[in-house]
Enzyme design. Sequence first.
Site: not given
Length: 114
Positions: A102, A100, A95-96, A31
Amino acid sequence: MIDKTIFQKIIDGEIPADLLHDDDECVAIRDANPQAPSHLLVIPKKLIRRTSEASQEDKTLLGHLLLVAKKVADEEGLNEGFRIVVNNGPAGGESVPHLHVHVLGGRQMGWPPG
């Protein structure tokens, strides 16, 4: 036409990233704004905007993402533990708009999160 997400640009090689894993289904990167000593992202190559938009046909891919998360956590030496987080929607911390996973570790995680 919707603009490509930053993750799609990374997958397409348009933006450099610290690539930890690459296979036919996903990539794993570090990240760029880490929230823990180890903060990795596992990103499917198929664009699924968020978990709530995944379909039954995505179940094998979603399982693969978790297995890759385990693999990169092992390679990162997170043998004392790690946290897996998937944000869904802006109110969930997304935020995207590209699903995905983390992988956070390298420090004690607090509870409750958020």
